[in-house]
Design a protein around this motif. Structure first.
Motif, PDB file in Angstrom:
ATOM      1  N   CYS A  32      36.498 -18.819 -16.883  1.00  0.00           N
ATOM      2  CA  CYS A  32      35.936 -18.563 -18.212  1.00  0.00           C
ATOM      3  C   CYS A  32      36.568 -19.498 -19.246  1.00  0.00           C
ATOM      4  N   PRO A  33      36.243 -20.780 -19.190  1.00  0.00           N
ATOM      5  CA  PRO A  33      36.845 -21.711 -20.144  1.00  0.00           C
ATOM      6  C   PRO A  33      36.322 -21.479 -21.565  1.00  0.00           C
ATOM      7  N   GLY A  34      37.103 -21.935 -22.539  1.00  0.00           N
ATOM      8  CA  GLY A  34      36.643 -21.914 -23.919  1.00  0.00           C
ATOM      9  C   GLY A  34      37.272 -20.860 -24.811  1.00  0.00           C
ATOM     10  N   PHE A  35      38.090 -19.997 -24.253  1.00  0.00           N
ATOM     11  CA  PHE A  35      38.790 -19.013 -25.071  1.00  0.00           C
ATOM     12  C   PHE A  35      40.128 -19.600 -25.501  1.00  0.00           C
ATOM     13  N   GLY A  36      40.699 -19.088 -26.558  1.00  0.00           N
ATOM     14  CA  GLY A  36      41.998 -19.551 -27.025  1.00  0.00           C
ATOM     15  C   GLY A  36      43.111 -19.153 -26.066  1.00  0.00           C
ATOM     16  N   GLU A  37      44.193 -19.899 -26.108  1.00  0.00           N
ATOM     17  CA  GLU A  37      45.325 -19.642 -25.208  1.00  0.00           C
ATOM     18  C   GLU A  37      45.840 -18.213 -25.337  1.00  0.00           C
ATOM     19  N   GLY A  38      45.816 -17.662 -26.529  1.00  0.00           N
ATOM     20  CA  GLY A  38      46.258 -16.288 -26.731  1.00  0.00           C
ATOM     21  C   GLY A  38      45.424 -15.291 -25.944  1.00  0.00           C
ATOM     22  N   THR A  39      44.138 -15.552 -25.812  1.00  0.00           N
ATOM     23  CA  THR A  39      43.266 -14.670 -25.027  1.00  0.00           C
ATOM     24  C   THR A  39      43.702 -14.665 -23.574  1.00  0.00           C
ATOM     25  N   TYR A  40      43.926 -15.850 -23.019  1.00  0.00           N
ATOM     26  CA  TYR A  40      44.329 -15.933 -21.610  1.00  0.00           C
ATOM     27  C   TYR A  40      45.695 -15.291 -21.368  1.00  0.00           C
ATOM     28  N   ASN A  41      46.596 -15.409 -22.329  1.00  0.00           N
ATOM     29  CA  ASN A  41      47.940 -14.868 -22.160  1.00  0.00           C
ATOM     30  C   ASN A  41      48.020 -13.363 -22.360  1.00  0.00           C
ATOM     31  N   ALA A  42      47.110 -12.794 -23.159  1.00  0.00           N
ATOM     32  CA  ALA A  42      47.269 -11.383 -23.537  1.00  0.00           C
ATOM     33  C   ALA A  42      46.148 -10.443 -23.112  1.00  0.00           C
ATOM     34  N   PHE A  43      44.934 -10.932 -22.947  1.00  0.00           N
ATOM     35  CA  PHE A  43      43.773 -10.052 -22.779  1.00  0.00           C
ATOM     36  C   PHE A  43      43.906  -9.095 -21.596  1.00  0.00           C
ATOM     37  N   LEU A  44      44.302  -9.599 -20.440  1.00  0.00           N
ATOM     38  CA  LEU A  44      44.395  -8.748 -19.247  1.00  0.00           C
ATOM     39  C   LEU A  44      45.439  -7.657 -19.427  1.00  0.00           C
ATOM     40  N   TYR A  45      46.591  -8.032 -20.003  1.00  0.00           N
ATOM     41  CA  TYR A  45      47.668  -7.059 -20.220  1.00  0.00           C
ATOM     42  C   TYR A  45      47.304  -6.065 -21.319  1.00  0.00           C
ATOM     43  N   LYS A  46      46.643  -6.554 -22.357  1.00  0.00           N
ATOM     44  CA  LYS A  46      46.264  -5.692 -23.473  1.00  0.00           C
ATOM     45  C   LYS A  46      45.288  -4.606 -23.037  1.00  0.00           C
ATOM     46  N   HIS A  47      44.479  -4.912 -22.008  1.00  0.00           N
ATOM     47  CA  HIS A  47      43.442  -3.982 -21.570  1.00  0.00           C
ATOM     48  C   HIS A  47      43.669  -3.446 -20.163  1.00  0.00           C
ATOM     49  N   MET A  48      44.919  -3.450 -19.688  1.00  0.00           N
ATOM     50  CA  MET A  48      45.185  -2.898 -18.364  1.00  0.00           C
ATOM     51  C   MET A  48      45.363  -1.386 -18.462  1.00  0.00           C
ATOM     52  N   VAL A  49      45.126  -0.722 -17.351  1.00  0.00           N
ATOM     53  CA  VAL A  49      45.302   0.729 -17.282  1.00  0.00           C
ATOM     54  C   VAL A  49      46.733   1.067 -17.686  1.00  0.00           C
ATOM     55  N   GLY A  50      46.865   2.014 -18.612  1.00  0.00           N
ATOM     56  CA  GLY A  50      48.171   2.452 -19.074  1.00  0.00           C
ATOM     57  C   GLY A  50      48.794   1.571 -20.139  1.00  0.00           C
ATOM     58  N   ASN A  51      48.004   0.693 -20.758  1.00  0.00           N
ATOM     59  CA  ASN A  51      48.561  -0.177 -21.795  1.00  0.00           C
ATOM     60  C   ASN A  51      49.140   0.652 -22.932  1.00  0.00           C
ATOM     61  N   PRO A  52      50.257   0.215 -23.502  1.00  0.00           N
ATOM     62  CA  PRO A  52      50.946   1.023 -24.513  1.00  0.00           C
ATOM     63  C   PRO A  52      50.216   1.125 -25.846  1.00  0.00           C
ATOM     64  N   GLY A  53      49.268   0.225 -26.098  1.00  0.00           N
ATOM     65  CA  GLY A  53      48.558   0.252 -27.368  1.00  0.00           C
ATOM     66  C   GLY A  53      47.360   1.181 -27.395  1.00  0.00           C
ATOM     67  N   GLY A  54      47.049   1.798 -26.273  1.00  0.00           N
ATOM     68  CA  GLY A  54      45.894   2.689 -26.230  1.00  0.00           C
ATOM     69  C   GLY A  54      44.568   1.954 -26.266  1.00  0.00           C
ATOM     70  N   ASN A  55      44.564   0.666 -25.910  1.00  0.00           N
ATOM     71  CA  ASN A  55      43.325  -0.121 -25.881  1.00  0.00           C
ATOM     72  C   ASN A  55      42.472   0.296 -24.691  1.00  0.00           C
ATOM     73  N   SER A  56      41.214  -0.096 -24.725  1.00  0.00           N
ATOM     74  CA  SER A  56      40.320   0.234 -23.616  1.00  0.00           C
ATOM     75  C   SER A  56      40.922  -0.264 -22.305  1.00  0.00           C
TER      76      SER A  56
END
Length: 77
Positions: A32-56
């Motif tokens: 999935c090219p074209g996203f910012g580096e921050g997306t690649y570094n954080a998106f999977l962790y931000k939205h993983m099961v049990g994430n501390p932020g309560g994200n989807s």
């Protein structure tokens, strides 16, 4: 739904075979090219099961740095 663009890209890449599960952030970047580096570094962790932020919860962490999609797929994608 612009806010689901990265998720939609991952789901479509898994469905069409461009991205195999489990995948890493680098696999996500290649599929999935074209996203910012921050997306690649954080998106999977931000939205993983049990994430501390309560994200989807969209991804399950199955090994260090490796993820797979949570089924059923969300947001009608």
């Amino acid at each position: 739904m612009a806010r689901h663009k990265a998720y939609r890209c991952i789901v479509n890449a898994v469905r069409n075979g461009r991205l195999r599960e489990p995948f890493t952030k680098d696999d996500f970047r290649r599929a999935c090219p074209g996203f910012g580096e921050g997306t690649y570094n954080a998106f999977l962790y931000k939205h993983m099961v049990g994430n501390p932020g309560g994200n989807s919860e969209l991804f399950e962490k199955v090994a260090p740095g490796k993820f797979r999609l949570v089924r059923p797929i969300k947001y009608g994608i």
